[in-house]
Design an enzyme around this catalytic site. Structure first.
Site, PDB file in Angstrom:
ATOM      1  N   ASP A   8       0.865  -1.172   0.000  1.00  0.00           N
ATOM      2  CA  ASP A   8       0.000   0.000   0.000  1.00  0.00           C
ATOM      3  C   ASP A   8       0.908   1.230   0.000  1.00  0.00           C
ATOM      4  OD1 ASP A   8      -2.335   1.652   0.481  1.00  0.00           O
ATOM      5  OD2 ASP A   8      -1.643   1.788   2.557  1.00  0.00           O
ATOM      6  N   LEU A   9       0.381   2.376  -0.405  1.00  0.00           N
ATOM      7  CA  LEU A   9       1.184   3.609  -0.415  1.00  0.00           C
ATOM      8  C   LEU A   9       0.773   4.556   0.722  1.00  0.00           C
ATOM      9  CD1 LEU A   9       1.312   4.344  -4.271  1.00  0.00           C
ATOM     10  CD2 LEU A   9       3.071   3.265  -2.855  1.00  0.00           C
ATOM     11  N   ASP A  10      -0.435   5.142   0.607  1.00  0.00           N
ATOM     12  CA  ASP A  10      -0.864   6.172   1.563  1.00  0.00           C
ATOM     13  C   ASP A  10      -0.946   5.626   2.989  1.00  0.00           C
ATOM     14  OD1 ASP A  10      -1.289   8.552  -0.053  1.00  0.00           O
ATOM     15  OD2 ASP A  10      -2.880   7.412  -1.050  1.00  0.00           O
ATOM     16  N   ASP A 178      -1.468  -0.642   5.838  1.00  0.00           N
ATOM     17  CA  ASP A 178      -1.879  -0.140   7.159  1.00  0.00           C
ATOM     18  C   ASP A 178      -3.345  -0.375   7.479  1.00  0.00           C
ATOM     19  OD1 ASP A 178      -2.446   2.062   5.131  1.00  0.00           O
ATOM     20  OD2 ASP A 178      -3.446   2.859   6.911  1.00  0.00           O
TER      21      ASP A 178
HETATM   22 MG   LIG Z   1      -3.103   3.091   3.396  1.00  0.00          MG
END
Ligand SMILES: [Mg+2]
Length: 245
Positions: A8-10, A178
């Site tokens: 994942d990035l954000d 996350d």
């Molecule tokens: Mg995220």
């Protein structure tokens, strides 16, 4: 055997809310200079409310954050009596440049750079960040977005597409992210192993449970070692993998 990882990035590789807040403030300041009536009609919160409204009007495409921003700026321009396309193109360019100006968490490059020499890494994101622009083009072999596949995480489609493009079986891939539902539940439904990155130390709130939980990325190499991914020795001046504790 582990053959690849997806990330994942954000909020996994950088803290996103302050980036979006700054990007929206900078975009509004640009609008106030270039198209002042837009800024008079809509303050920053007003544009955010308009964007939520635009998304609610088209739930099937609400995951396409780029499209939603464009529509928001077009709508705001129309309300202010300006040419919608010119305003939207300019405003989005400003927003997008700022949105990609992120500060990576300090554990990101020391872990991802050595890992990328051992296994292919792919970014899978519901957001619209550009892996090149954020400075991660050299660690990710590819990136798949919700916009490209037409459905947001936790729909398994984004991982199926990433695995197809990497040429690997989902059960040999580890996803790191996350969000309990978007990342862990979604990736598990796609058949991947899951690592929950719990930077805030909060209680697990998702359905089922992740295969592993880590407080930051520096703990990832030890988890991967348990799953048979041997650490790679440092070479060429790059930090050793795993980082020394
Ligand atoms: Mg995220």
């Amino acid at each position: 055997m582990i053959s690849a990882l997806t990330f994942d990035l954000d909020d996994t590789l950088w803290d996103t809310p302050p980036v979006i807040r700054r990007a929206e403030a900078v975009t509004h300041a640009w609008l106030a200079r270039q198209w002042p009536a837009v800024a008079r009609h809509f303050d920053v919160a007003g544009l955010a409310a308009l964007r939520r409204q635009v998304a609610e009007e088209d739930p099937d495409r609400a995951h396409d954050l780029t499209l939603m921003r464009f529509r928001t700026y077009r709508r705001a321009a129309e309300a202010a009596g300006y040419p919608p396309e010119a305003v939207a193109r300019g405003a989005f360019a400003v927003f997008y440049r700022e949105r990609n100006r992120v500060e990576l968490f300090p554990d990101v490059l020391p872990v991802l750079e050595p890992l990328a020499r051992r296994l292919p890494l792919a970014a899978v994101s519901n957001g619209n960040a550009d892996i090149q622009a954020v400075g991660l083009g050299h660690v990710f072999r590819l990136a798949v977005s919700a916009r490209e596949v037409g459905r947001p995480k936790p729909d398994p489609l984004i991982w199926k597409e990433a695995c197809r493009r990497l040429g690997v079986m989902p059960r040999t891939v580890v996803h790191v992210g996350d969000h309990p539902e978007h990342d862990v539940a979604g990736a598990r439904a796609a058949g991947l192993r899951t690592v929950w990155l719990n930077r805030r130390g909060v209680a697990w709130s998702g359905p089922g449970c992740p295969d592993a939980e880590i407080p930051d990325l520096s703990a990832l190499p030890a988890v991967l070692a348990r799953w048979g991914v041997e650490p790679v020795a440092g070479s060429g001046g790059v930090a050793p993998f795993p980082p020394r504790e």
